[in-house]
Write a protein that holds these residues in place. Structure first.
Motif, mmCIF file in Angstrom:
data_model
loop_
_atom_site.group_PDB
_atom_site.id
_atom_site.type_symbol
_atom_site.label_atom_id
_atom_site.label_comp_id
_atom_site.label_asym_id
_atom_site.label_seq_id
_atom_site.Cartn_x
_atom_site.Cartn_y
_atom_site.Cartn_z
ATOM 1 N N HIS A 29 0.836 -1.207 0.000
ATOM 2 C CA HIS A 29 0.000 0.000 0.000
ATOM 3 C C HIS A 29 0.870 1.258 0.000
ATOM 4 C CE1 HIS A 29 0.470 1.479 4.177
ATOM 5 N NE2 HIS A 29 0.657 0.210 4.475
ATOM 6 N N GLU A 30 2.080 1.177 0.552
ATOM 7 C CA GLU A 30 2.996 2.318 0.525
ATOM 8 C C GLU A 30 3.478 2.589 -0.901
ATOM 9 O OE1 GLU A 30 5.994 1.048 3.233
ATOM 10 O OE2 GLU A 30 4.870 1.618 5.021
ATOM 11 N N SER A 31 3.717 1.525 -1.668
ATOM 12 C CA SER A 31 4.128 1.694 -3.066
ATOM 13 C C SER A 31 2.996 2.281 -3.898
ATOM 14 C CB SER A 31 4.564 0.345 -3.645
ATOM 15 O OG SER A 31 5.736 -0.114 -3.021
ATOM 16 N N ARG A 32 1.775 1.812 -3.671
ATOM 17 C CA ARG A 32 0.638 2.363 -4.409
ATOM 18 C C ARG A 32 0.429 3.832 -4.076
ATOM 19 N NH1 ARG A 32 -1.609 -2.555 -2.875
ATOM 20 N NH2 ARG A 32 -2.881 -1.577 -1.266
ATOM 21 N N GLU A 33 0.671 4.195 -2.836
ATOM 22 C CA GLU A 33 0.526 5.595 -2.442
ATOM 23 C C GLU A 33 1.555 6.464 -3.162
ATOM 24 O OE1 GLU A 33 0.325 8.320 1.622
ATOM 25 O OE2 GLU A 33 -0.018 6.153 1.730
ATOM 26 N N GLU A 34 2.780 5.945 -3.327
ATOM 27 C CA GLU A 34 3.796 6.676 -4.083
ATOM 28 C C GLU A 34 3.337 6.890 -5.522
ATOM 29 O OE1 GLU A 34 6.701 8.057 -3.067
ATOM 30 O OE2 GLU A 34 6.035 7.536 -1.039
ATOM 31 N N LEU A 35 2.727 5.864 -6.122
ATOM 32 C CA LEU A 35 2.221 5.985 -7.486
ATOM 33 C C LEU A 35 1.167 7.085 -7.574
ATOM 34 C CD1 LEU A 35 1.284 3.071 -9.864
ATOM 35 C CD2 LEU A 35 -0.206 5.038 -9.623
ATOM 36 N N SER A 36 0.272 7.136 -6.596
ATOM 37 C CA SER A 36 -0.822 8.110 -6.629
ATOM 38 C C SER A 36 -0.325 9.546 -6.493
ATOM 39 C CB SER A 36 -1.840 7.810 -5.520
ATOM 40 O OG SER A 36 -1.313 8.087 -4.237
ATOM 41 N N LYS A 37 0.905 9.732 -5.992
ATOM 42 C CA LYS A 37 1.471 11.080 -5.825
ATOM 43 C C LYS A 37 2.111 11.603 -7.104
ATOM 44 C CE LYS A 37 2.709 10.271 -0.957
ATOM 45 N NZ LYS A 37 3.879 10.084 -0.036
ATOM 46 N N GLU A 38 2.344 10.737 -8.065
ATOM 47 C CA GLU A 38 3.077 11.145 -9.262
ATOM 48 C C GLU A 38 2.243 12.080 -10.151
ATOM 49 O OE1 GLU A 38 5.671 8.973 -11.550
ATOM 50 O OE2 GLU A 38 5.895 7.282 -10.169
ATOM 51 N N LYS A 39 2.921 13.098 -10.674
ATOM 52 C CA LYS A 39 2.245 14.045 -11.570
ATOM 53 C C LYS A 39 1.716 13.335 -12.807
ATOM 54 C CE LYS A 39 4.923 18.130 -10.229
ATOM 55 N NZ LYS A 39 5.877 19.179 -10.700
ATOM 56 N N VAL A 40 2.484 12.374 -13.305
ATOM 57 C CA VAL A 40 2.068 11.683 -14.527
ATOM 58 C C VAL A 40 0.812 10.854 -14.279
ATOM 59 C CG1 VAL A 40 3.558 9.657 -14.133
ATOM 60 C CG2 VAL A 40 2.870 10.268 -16.461
ATOM 61 N N PHE A 41 0.645 10.319 -13.070
ATOM 62 C CA PHE A 41 -0.585 9.581 -12.752
ATOM 63 C C PHE A 41 -1.773 10.530 -12.736
ATOM 64 C CE2 PHE A 41 -3.665 8.140 -9.497
ATOM 65 C CZ PHE A 41 -4.131 7.004 -10.145
ATOM 66 N N ARG A 42 -1.601 11.686 -12.117
ATOM 67 C CA ARG A 42 -2.691 12.662 -12.066
ATOM 68 C C ARG A 42 -3.068 13.129 -13.474
ATOM 69 N NH1 ARG A 42 0.475 14.660 -7.718
ATOM 70 N NH2 ARG A 42 1.124 16.509 -8.920
ATOM 71 N N LYS A 43 -2.050 13.322 -14.299
ATOM 72 C CA LYS A 43 -2.314 13.762 -15.670
ATOM 73 C C LYS A 43 -3.070 12.690 -16.449
ATOM 74 C CE LYS A 43 0.045 15.613 -19.765
ATOM 75 N NZ LYS A 43 1.346 16.003 -20.356
ATOM 76 N N ALA A 44 -2.591 11.449 -16.366
ATOM 77 C CA ALA A 44 -3.246 10.347 -17.080
ATOM 78 C C ALA A 44 -4.659 10.121 -16.568
ATOM 79 C CB ALA A 44 -2.417 9.077 -16.935
ATOM 80 N N LEU A 45 -4.836 10.268 -15.269
ATOM 81 C CA LEU A 45 -6.154 10.095 -14.657
ATOM 82 C C LEU A 45 -7.162 11.075 -15.248
ATOM 83 C CD1 LEU A 45 -7.441 8.409 -12.317
ATOM 84 C CD2 LEU A 45 -6.884 10.318 -10.807
ATOM 85 N N ASN A 46 -6.739 12.312 -15.409
ATOM 86 C CA ASN A 46 -7.643 13.323 -15.955
ATOM 87 C C ASN A 46 -7.879 13.133 -17.452
ATOM 88 O OD1 ASN A 46 -8.474 15.592 -13.929
ATOM 89 N ND2 ASN A 46 -6.365 15.070 -13.386
#
Length: 285
Positions: free
Chosen positions: A191-208
């Motif tokens: 869950h700590e690794s997944r949380e790191e993923l959720s903090k990434e700018k590229v994840f937020r960009k792809a999500l949107n």
């Protein structure tokens, strides 16, 4: 991949003023390079006469120099050796690696050798990968993702027993995501690794890009009935939503039409998001 109860963190090498020879996930164009690239003021390609093998798909270097073996990578010179080596040991497994030094030309460099090198290690079959590690050829990132894409386009999920096929493909997609998290962040708990993923700018960009405007219905954890909502203003909630859906399909033995529609949409969106992240991770030079 479960949580690592034998998690071990390396100490920094003895001499942090030395450059570093990168041959695996920290090389330019590899999955963890972004973590260290801003601390590098000079990088040069180099090859050494040491053999590279893999353990669970992760490259390790054997510590015996051999005339007919060659492993290629990069020598990194750091602007801040203390911070750079802190970042390196935060990104790799102390269970897999130990520090050593080798001479490359006239330079002495720090390098990560495999720990207990013969235990569980295997030859790398592809001669190109054996000389120059290429993470984007990982079977989960390549064949696994391609299989999910092909199945999504085939209509197989709408046929008899289609929901079971859809479940299997969603789990395969999550296996690839878990591997990405392990290689990019290496945290003790998943869950700590997944949380790191959720903090990434590229994840937020792809999500949107791929899930913007989506209104998934709320879902509930099967064990504690906690309500999960998909909220684009909070990327952590969104990733937890996709992961809760993964957990629920493992534990639930029945389905409805709404389950199929939700899981289909989530699989398509998460696949697009993850492919976007892979392209970004493997494209950093």
């Amino acid at each position: 991949m479960g949580d690592n109860d034998n998690y071990k963190k390396l100490r920094k090498p003895y001499d942090i003023s030395l450059p570093f020879f990168a041959y695996g996930v920290l090389k330019p164009g590899e999955i963890a390079y972004s973590r260290i690239k801003d601390l590098i003021y000079e990088k040069n390609e180099a090859c050494v006469n040491y053999s590279m093998k893999h353990r669970d798909g992760v490259p390790i270097l054997f510590s015996k120099e051999m005339d007919f073996e060659e492993t290629c990578g990069y020598i990194f010179h750091f602007s801040d050796g203390d911070e750079a080596y802190k970042t390196i040991i935060d990104a790799i497994s102390g269970n897999l690696y130990k520090w050593g030094t080798i001479d490359i030309g006239t330079e002495k460099v720090n390098v990560l050798f495999g720990r207990k090198q013969s235990n569980g290690s295997n030859d790398i079959e592809d001669p190109v990968d054996r000389k120059c590690y290429c993470g984007k050829n990982d079977p989960l990132f390549k064949e696994g993702i391609q299989l999910v894409k092909e199945n999504l386009g085939s209509g197989i999920f709408r046929k008899e027993k289609g929901f079971f096929n859809l479940q299997m493909n969603y789990m395969l997609l999550w296996s690839a995501i878990d591997r990405y998290c392990k290689l990019r962040y290496y945290r003790k708990k998943e869950h700590e690794s997944r949380e790191e993923l959720s903090k990434e700018k590229v994840f937020r960009k792809a999500l949107n890009i791929y899930a913007g405007g989506k209104h998934y219905r709320p879902i509930y954890n099967t064990d504690n009935l906690f309500k999960n909502v998909f909220d684009l203003s909070n990327p952590k909630y969104c990733l937890n939503y996709y992961y809760t859906l993964r957990c629920n399909i493992v534990h639930r033995g029945k389905s409805s039409h709404s389950d199929i529609d939700l899981l289909m949409e989530a699989t398509e969106d998460l696949l697009n998001i993850f492919e976007y992240m892979l392209d970004d991770a493997f494209g950093e030079e």
